[in-house]
Write a protein that holds these residues in place. Structure first.
Motif, short mmCIF file in Angstrom:
data_model
loop_
_atom_site.label_atom_id
_atom_site.label_comp_id
_atom_site.label_asym_id
_atom_site.label_seq_id
_atom_site.Cartn_x
_atom_site.Cartn_y
_atom_site.Cartn_z
N UNK A 37 -2.32 104.66 58.33
CA UNK A 37 -3.77 104.54 58.15
C UNK A 37 -4.10 103.77 56.87
N UNK A 38 -3.33 104.00 55.82
CA UNK A 38 -3.58 103.32 54.54
C UNK A 38 -2.91 101.95 54.47
N UNK A 39 -1.95 101.73 55.32
CA UNK A 39 -1.20 100.47 55.29
C UNK A 39 -2.10 99.27 55.58
N UNK A 40 -3.15 99.47 56.34
CA UNK A 40 -4.09 98.39 56.64
C UNK A 40 -4.65 97.77 55.35
N UNK A 41 -4.97 98.63 54.36
CA UNK A 41 -5.50 98.13 53.10
C UNK A 41 -4.44 97.36 52.31
N UNK A 42 -3.23 97.85 52.37
CA UNK A 42 -2.14 97.18 51.66
C UNK A 42 -1.87 95.81 52.28
N UNK A 43 -1.90 95.73 53.60
CA UNK A 43 -1.67 94.47 54.29
C UNK A 43 -2.71 93.43 53.88
N UNK A 44 -3.97 93.83 53.82
CA UNK A 44 -5.02 92.90 53.41
C UNK A 44 -4.76 92.38 52.00
N UNK A 45 -4.38 93.28 51.12
CA UNK A 45 -4.09 92.88 49.74
C UNK A 45 -2.91 91.92 49.69
N UNK A 46 -1.85 92.25 50.41
CA UNK A 46 -0.66 91.41 50.40
C UNK A 46 -0.94 90.02 50.98
N UNK A 47 -1.78 89.96 52.01
CA UNK A 47 -2.12 88.65 52.58
C UNK A 47 -2.82 87.79 51.54
N UNK A 48 -3.71 88.39 50.76
CA UNK A 48 -4.38 87.63 49.71
C UNK A 48 -3.42 87.21 48.61
N UNK A 49 -2.51 88.09 48.25
CA UNK A 49 -1.54 87.79 47.20
C UNK A 49 -0.53 86.73 47.65
N UNK A 50 -0.31 86.62 48.95
CA UNK A 50 0.69 85.68 49.46
C UNK A 50 0.16 84.25 49.53
N UNK A 51 -1.15 84.07 49.37
CA UNK A 51 -1.70 82.72 49.41
C UNK A 51 -1.23 81.91 48.21
N UNK A 52 -1.06 80.64 48.41
CA UNK A 52 -0.65 79.77 47.32
C UNK A 52 -1.75 79.71 46.27
#
Length: 73
Positions: free
Chosen positions: A17-32
């Motif tokens: 349930x909380x992993x969704x928030x982590x995924x969003x954060x990681x996607x932003x952090x993974x951007x160049x």
């Protein structure tokens, strides 16, 4: 232990349930990282000079008042 290994271990401890928030954060952090273009760098230098010299126009007020002032010009 590297930061990457620690992050992977922590991810395994997060509920789905909380992993969704982590995924969003990681996607932003993974951007160049974006490098400002010459025009943006010039504008940033201009603002820094204005700050150092105490020049330029300063605005005190709400955001709504600021946008109202901009639309009047």
């Amino acid at each position: 232990m590297s930061n990457r290994e620690l992050a992977k271990q922590l991810i395994d401890q997060i509920s789905d349930a909380k992993l969704l928030y982590v995924i969003s954060y990681l996607q932003g952090a993974a951007l160049a990282d974006e490098t400002p273009n010459a025009e943006t760098l010039e504008a940033m230098a201009e603002v820094q000079t204005m700050i150092e010299n105490g020049t330029g126009e300063h605005f005190n007020g709400s955001t709504a008042d600021f946008f109202a002032m901009l639309t009047e010009e």
